[in-house]
Enzyme design. Structure first.
Site, PDB file in Angstrom:
ATOM      1  N   ARG A  78      43.040  84.922 -16.602  1.00  0.00           N
ATOM      2  CA  ARG A  78      43.087  85.583 -17.909  1.00  0.00           C
ATOM      3  C   ARG A  78      44.494  85.573 -18.487  1.00  0.00           C
ATOM      4  O   ARG A  78      44.686  85.592 -19.676  1.00  0.00           O
ATOM      5  CB  ARG A  78      42.553  87.009 -17.776  1.00  0.00           C
ATOM      6  CG  ARG A  78      41.053  87.043 -17.498  1.00  0.00           C
ATOM      7  CD  ARG A  78      40.606  88.393 -17.047  1.00  0.00           C
ATOM      8  NE  ARG A  78      41.359  88.847 -15.887  1.00  0.00           N
ATOM      9  CZ  ARG A  78      41.112  89.939 -15.192  1.00  0.00           C
ATOM     10  NH1 ARG A  78      40.122  90.716 -15.548  1.00  0.00           N
ATOM     11  NH2 ARG A  78      41.861  90.265 -14.153  1.00  0.00           N
ATOM     12  N   LYS A 111      35.330  86.693   0.823  1.00  0.00           N
ATOM     13  CA  LYS A 111      34.559  87.218   1.969  1.00  0.00           C
ATOM     14  C   LYS A 111      33.591  88.307   1.553  1.00  0.00           C
ATOM     15  O   LYS A 111      32.470  88.396   2.035  1.00  0.00           O
ATOM     16  CB  LYS A 111      35.502  87.751   3.051  1.00  0.00           C
ATOM     17  CG  LYS A 111      36.254  89.008   2.647  1.00  0.00           C
ATOM     18  CD  LYS A 111      37.625  89.080   3.229  1.00  0.00           C
ATOM     19  CE  LYS A 111      38.639  88.860   2.141  1.00  0.00           C
ATOM     20  NZ  LYS A 111      40.008  88.918   2.498  1.00  0.00           N
ATOM     21  N   ILE A 146      42.755  79.893   9.967  1.00  0.00           N
ATOM     22  CA  ILE A 146      42.081  79.445  11.198  1.00  0.00           C
ATOM     23  C   ILE A 146      40.755  78.787  10.810  1.00  0.00           C
ATOM     24  O   ILE A 146      39.922  79.436  10.181  1.00  0.00           O
ATOM     25  CB  ILE A 146      41.786  80.630  12.156  1.00  0.00           C
ATOM     26  CG1 ILE A 146      43.048  81.447  12.419  1.00  0.00           C
ATOM     27  CG2 ILE A 146      41.173  80.119  13.457  1.00  0.00           C
ATOM     28  CD1 ILE A 146      42.811  82.706  13.257  1.00  0.00           C
ATOM     29  N   GLY A 195      54.741  95.107   1.125  1.00  0.00           N
ATOM     30  CA  GLY A 195      53.698  94.275   0.508  1.00  0.00           C
ATOM     31  C   GLY A 195      52.675  93.762   1.513  1.00  0.00           C
ATOM     32  O   GLY A 195      51.834  92.933   1.172  1.00  0.00           O
ATOM     33  N   ASP A 231      37.133  95.305   5.395  1.00  0.00           N
ATOM     34  CA  ASP A 231      37.478  93.894   5.200  1.00  0.00           C
ATOM     35  C   ASP A 231      37.058  93.095   6.450  1.00  0.00           C
ATOM     36  O   ASP A 231      36.403  92.056   6.358  1.00  0.00           O
ATOM     37  CB  ASP A 231      38.998  93.790   4.952  1.00  0.00           C
ATOM     38  CG  ASP A 231      39.498  92.363   5.001  1.00  0.00           C
ATOM     39  OD1 ASP A 231      39.434  91.689   3.968  1.00  0.00           O
ATOM     40  OD2 ASP A 231      39.956  91.930   6.077  1.00  0.00           O
ATOM     41  N   LYS A 247      34.068  89.987   7.189  1.00  0.00           N
ATOM     42  CA  LYS A 247      34.356  88.722   7.878  1.00  0.00           C
ATOM     43  C   LYS A 247      33.460  88.551   9.110  1.00  0.00           C
ATOM     44  O   LYS A 247      32.953  87.454   9.372  1.00  0.00           O
ATOM     45  CB  LYS A 247      35.827  88.681   8.288  1.00  0.00           C
ATOM     46  CG  LYS A 247      36.771  88.658   7.090  1.00  0.00           C
ATOM     47  CD  LYS A 247      38.198  88.933   7.530  1.00  0.00           C
ATOM     48  CE  LYS A 247      39.167  88.844   6.379  1.00  0.00           C
ATOM     49  NZ  LYS A 247      40.515  89.312   6.762  1.00  0.00           N
TER      50      LYS A 247
END
Ligand SMILES: NC(=O)c1ccc[n+]([C@@H]2O[C@H](COP(=O)([O-])OP(=O)(O)OC[C@H]3O[C@@H](n4cnc5c(N)ncnc54)[C@H](OP(=O)(O)O)[C@@H]3O)[C@@H](O)[C@H]2O)c1
Length: 434
Positions: free
Chosen positions: A45, A106, A137, A188, A202, A206
């Site tokens: 955007r 994911k 990986i 961060g 998360d 996975k």
């Protein structure tokens, strides 16, 4: 042979890493493929304000993703936006327009990937998602092809780099969860809202994708028991070390006679095991096959370049299939072919457990806790107490013999009502050595 044309939607971390690799490694990519991969459209955007040094001068630049999925000069769409709303629309529109899709998403793939794959099959296009699990990986390729001749018995992995960084820093420095999280946010490594990482969601997405691939089942995140790392303290590491163990957020999928037992939770793992050596933001996956026994995969789980390599390698594979006209694509969701093992509750799992208590000290505490354990047929293994100078917030640990999770949960619930406990006991499974 003619170039295959790529449209990239989403020019953030993964999008910029992907474009950099496509640009800076273009000669090698063309040599390996026998034809080139050319970026013909890019979209975000805020595209007007971006430095697009890695994008060819003649590529379309647009703020509207519809321009990319409708572009007749695009063969493969890379969806590198994330989330479920707009990303699903982008992927559906690309497939409807006869374009193959490569994605790093994911969250979307864990929840809706099987349905998206079904649409791709009907449209005769491909769907690839190597980057969605464990960044750099190539675990999809391993499960889909590398060891697909084996029958997988178990997977155990560390699939969230942020929580692994936090745990290994707590272990190394003896700092609290809160302090290390704050520092990871400042550097961060962790998001301002860290819930998806530290509460295990998360990693759960996975594991859902990996377990579907490994066991040929349709698995959704809700099939997986999840518990995060917020309750782990630096002292838990001290006790774990006394027991020859460490603590990691372990993603586990196990084939048992009753079905698949799936969990993402902090667990004690023996220090001697190869997973215990996975530190910082690294990821790892250990796979146990019935015939091929153990294989282990290790690498960076995130970052623009490692994840970009996974996206570019997927683009190359899909481009090869487009050029060779191969109709034999391998489903990333094998549920329609196997379906032997349904997910079952983690309550059926049997493990030794680590129980950590914080109590106001008084005589008879151990006897009372041992009485509850005995009433649930749970055998006590050891009681540990490291030196501590406070009496009103005293930590100690009880380890118990291999017991059903259901019995341990009932015991913990009963113990939680005891007035000398300062908080409910922390119960962590002790995973067997690999
Ligand atoms: N970061 C990693 O290391 C990593 C590793 C593995 C997998 N992944 C996955 O990769 C995907 C991308 O992650 P990321 O870290 O690269 O995210 P990111 O840095 O936030 O980038 C997302 C990009 O999408 C663009 N975007 C958002 N909405 C859009 C829309 N409606 N139309 C067009 N562009 C839109 C954003 O730019 P505008 O706001 O300008 O539109 C931005 O360029 C996610 O699915 C993530 O889970 C990331």
């Amino acid at each position: 042979m003619k170039d295959v044309h790529v449209g990239v939607i989403g020019l953030g971390n993964v999008g910029s890493g992907t474009l950099a690799i496509l640009n800076r490694n273009s000669a090698q990519i063309a040599q390996k493929l026998g034809f080139g991969l050319k970026v013909t459209a890019v979209c975000s955007r805020s595209v007007a304000g971006l430095d697009l040094a890695d994008v060819p001068g003649d590529a379309m630049r647009t703020a509207d993703w519809r321009d990319v999925v409708a572009n007749p000069n695009v063969d493969i769409v890379a969806e590198l936006v994330g989330g479920r709303g707009a990303a699903r629309e982008m992927i559906d529109a690309a497939i409807a327009n006869g374009k193959s899709v490569v994605t790093a998403n994911k969250e979307l793939m864990a929840l809706e990937g099987a349905d998206i794959w079904d649409r791709a099959i009907v449209s005769g296009v491909n769907l690839a998602m190597e980057a969605s699990v464990a960044g750099g990986i190539p675990i999809h390729a391993v499960l889909r092809e590398g060891i697909s001749g084996d029958r997988i018995a178990a997977i155990a992995g560390i699939l969230n780099g942020t929580s692994n960084y936090i745990l290994t820093e707590m272990e190394r420095r003896g700092d609290s969860f809160e302090d290390v999280l704050k520092e990871a946010q400042a550097l961060g490594y962790a998001e301002a809202d860290p819930a998806a990482d530290v509460d295990g969601y998360d990693a759960r997405s996975k594991l859902a994708i990996l377990a579907a691939l490994a066991f040929g089942e349709r698995i959704v995140p809700d099939d997986i028991f999840v518990e995060g790392i917020r309750r782990i303290t630096a002292q838990d590491f001290d006790y774990a070390h006394q027991l020859g163990h460490t603590i990691r957020l372990v993603c586990s999928a196990q084939r048992t006679e009753k079905g698949l037992i799936l969990s993402v939770r902090p667990a004690l793992i023996p220090e001697s095991t190869i997973l215990a050596g996975v530190k910082g933001a690294y990821n790892a996956i250990w796979v146990k096959g019935e015939f091929g026994a153990d294989t282990f995969y290790y690498g960076r789980g995130a970052g623009p370049h490692p994840t970009g390599v996974a996206v570019v390698s997927d683009l190359m594979r899909v481009a090869r299939e487009i050029r060779s006209g191969s109709p034999e694509r391998v489903s990333p969701f094998a549920h329609e072919r196997l379906g032997e093992y349904q997910p079952v509750s983690v309550l059926l799992q049997k493990r030794p457990y680590y129980l950590r208590f914080r109590v106001d000290d008084r005589p008879g505490i151990i006897a009372e806790l041992a009485g509850i354990l005995a009433s649930k047929q749970i055998g006590l293994e050891a009681v540990l107490q490291l030196p501590c100078d406070t009496k009103n917030d005293l930590p100690f640990v009880i380890t118990v013999e291999s017991s059903p999770e259901s019995a341990v949960r009932e015991a913990v619930e009963q113990m939680s009502k005891l007035d000398f406990l300062r908080e409910p006991p922390l119960a962590l499974p002790m995973e067997p050595p690999l």
